[in-house]
Design an enzyme around this catalytic site. Structure first.
Site, mmCIF file in Angstrom:
data_model
loop_
_atom_site.group_PDB
_atom_site.id
_atom_site.type_symbol
_atom_site.label_atom_id
_atom_site.label_comp_id
_atom_site.label_asym_id
_atom_site.label_seq_id
_atom_site.Cartn_x
_atom_site.Cartn_y
_atom_site.Cartn_z
ATOM 1 N N ASP A 12 102.904 -161.697 -5.263
ATOM 2 C CA ASP A 12 101.763 -161.203 -5.208
ATOM 3 C C ASP A 12 100.471 -162.027 -5.950
ATOM 4 O OD1 ASP A 12 99.461 -159.270 -4.611
ATOM 5 O OD2 ASP A 12 100.120 -158.224 -6.510
ATOM 6 N N SER A 13 99.307 -161.686 -5.415
ATOM 7 C CA SER A 13 97.965 -162.524 -6.379
ATOM 8 C C SER A 13 98.208 -162.212 -7.920
ATOM 9 C CB SER A 13 96.627 -162.187 -5.780
ATOM 10 O OG SER A 13 96.665 -160.675 -5.877
ATOM 11 N N TYR A 44 92.067 -162.523 -4.771
ATOM 12 C CA TYR A 44 92.203 -163.019 -3.524
ATOM 13 C C TYR A 44 91.238 -162.509 -2.610
ATOM 14 C CZ TYR A 44 96.806 -165.366 -3.528
ATOM 15 O OH TYR A 44 97.910 -166.030 -3.875
ATOM 16 N N CYS A 76 101.638 -158.392 -0.895
ATOM 17 C CA CYS A 76 100.150 -158.326 -1.173
ATOM 18 C C CYS A 76 99.578 -158.228 0.287
ATOM 19 C CB CYS A 76 99.584 -159.838 -1.633
ATOM 20 S SG CYS A 76 98.007 -160.177 -1.867
ATOM 21 N N ASN A 77 98.549 -156.792 0.209
ATOM 22 C CA ASN A 77 98.033 -156.845 1.690
ATOM 23 C C ASN A 77 97.217 -157.938 2.297
ATOM 24 O OD1 ASN A 77 98.449 -153.815 2.622
ATOM 25 N ND2 ASN A 77 98.514 -153.716 0.561
ATOM 26 N N THR A 78 96.166 -158.437 1.340
ATOM 27 C CA THR A 78 95.387 -159.664 1.671
ATOM 28 C C THR A 78 96.246 -160.742 2.056
ATOM 29 O OG1 THR A 78 93.910 -158.717 0.062
ATOM 30 C CG2 THR A 78 93.273 -160.749 0.945
ATOM 31 N N CYS A 190 96.266 -151.977 -0.832
ATOM 32 C CA CYS A 190 96.114 -153.156 -1.835
ATOM 33 C C CYS A 190 97.378 -152.565 -2.993
ATOM 34 C CB CYS A 190 95.117 -153.537 -2.764
ATOM 35 S SG CYS A 190 95.417 -154.405 -4.030
ATOM 36 N N THR A 191 98.437 -153.749 -3.012
ATOM 37 C CA THR A 191 99.703 -153.155 -3.953
ATOM 38 C C THR A 191 99.244 -152.731 -5.264
ATOM 39 O OG1 THR A 191 100.186 -155.475 -4.187
ATOM 40 C CG2 THR A 191 101.277 -154.258 -2.401
ATOM 41 N N HIS A 192 98.044 -153.518 -5.795
ATOM 42 C CA HIS A 192 97.553 -153.069 -7.020
ATOM 43 C C HIS A 192 97.276 -151.415 -7.195
ATOM 44 C CE1 HIS A 192 96.806 -157.012 -7.870
ATOM 45 N NE2 HIS A 192 96.960 -156.904 -9.132
#
EC number: 5.1.1.3
Length: 265
Positions: A12-13, A44, A76-78, A190-192
């Site tokens: 992930d970012s 990102y 990470c979706n992005t 978004c995984t966050h």
């Protein structure tokens, strides 16, 4: 044959993918894990598609060469909506991506109005348009880029106070659009964002449900590794692309997720 000690690499970012790791632990408690956070590239959401694709492919190339994972999960979706195809072409390991949970949201909504919170890069992707066309026909999908939630989730895991206004702004970004008052289901794309779901629920108020893809991702990883042996020969690893005081502040949270070693790539 896959080595029993070969890890699953979650990428992930930042620390958003810990929401996926939690689900993966529930399904595969014995699987050795490397959690890789590209904190040098965070966020990102404000980068170009070309920058993200090149960065993700380059980093995952280095990581797979060094750590020999049995599977890579881009949590990470992005990164997934932009770089998944490229990464699958260049890496010779199974790759699991993350996509906005529009399909389950469309099944859940009763008002027919769905909100989608993501990064600015995610919400403009044609991939999201295609998911909407395939799974949300006849529904209204309202999108809002909420980069402040990424910073809020990162700060929360570092044990820092977060201004509640960050959550209120995200909610207003959806509510203030035409038809936004009828939203009853919000996709956390978004995984966050699942890391701050409780705070979002407070600002959206009662009658709004939240969906994200962490459980589905974990199920997919479990399916692709079915029948494989898992042996943990060393503590699970958190890998960062940049060192700093903010990384040190994350150590208690990382330990909570079972990541008891740390390295800088």
């Amino acid at each position: 044959m896959t080595e029993a000690s070969a890890p699953i690499l979650l990428f992930d970012s930042g620390v958003g993918g810990l929401s996926v790791l939690a689900e993966l632990r529930a399904q595969l408690p014995d699987a050795p894990i490397i959690y890789a956070a590209d904190n040098a590239g965070l966020p990102y959401g404000n980068k170009t598609e070309a920058q993200i694709a090149a960065r993700v492919a380059g980093l995952l190339g280095r990581m797979t060469e060094r750590y020999r994972p049995r599977l890579v999960c881009i949590a990470c979706n992005t990164a997934s909506t932009i770089a998944l195809g490229m990464v699958r072409e260049v890496l010779e390991v199974p790759i699991v991506g993350t996509v906005p949970a529009i399909k389950p949201a469309a099944a859940l909504t009763e008002t027919g109005t769905i909100g989608l919170l993501g990064t600015e890069a995610t919400i403009r992707q044609g991939y999201v348009d295609r998911l909407e066309a395939e799974f949300a026909q006849g529904k209204r999908l309202l999108r809002h880029g909420a980069p402040g939630l990424v910073a809020a989730a990162e700060a929360r895991l570092r044990g820092e106070p977060v201004d509640r206004a960050a959550y209120a702004r995200a909610a207003a970004g959806l509510r203030d659009q035409p038809g936004g008052e009828t939203i009853d289901t919000v996709v956390l794309a978004c995984t966050h964002f699942p890391l701050v779901e409780r705070e979002l629920a407070e600002v959206f108020g009662p009658g709004v449900g939240f969906v994200h893809g962490a459980q589905g991702i974990a199920r997919r990883v479990a399916h692709l590794t079915e029948g494989q042996a898992f042996v943990r020969t060393s503590p699970d690893l958190a890998l960062f692309t940049r060192d700093g005081e903010d990384v040190a502040a994350l150590l208690p949270a990382l330990a909570h997720y079972g990541l008891n070693r740390m390295e800088i790539l």
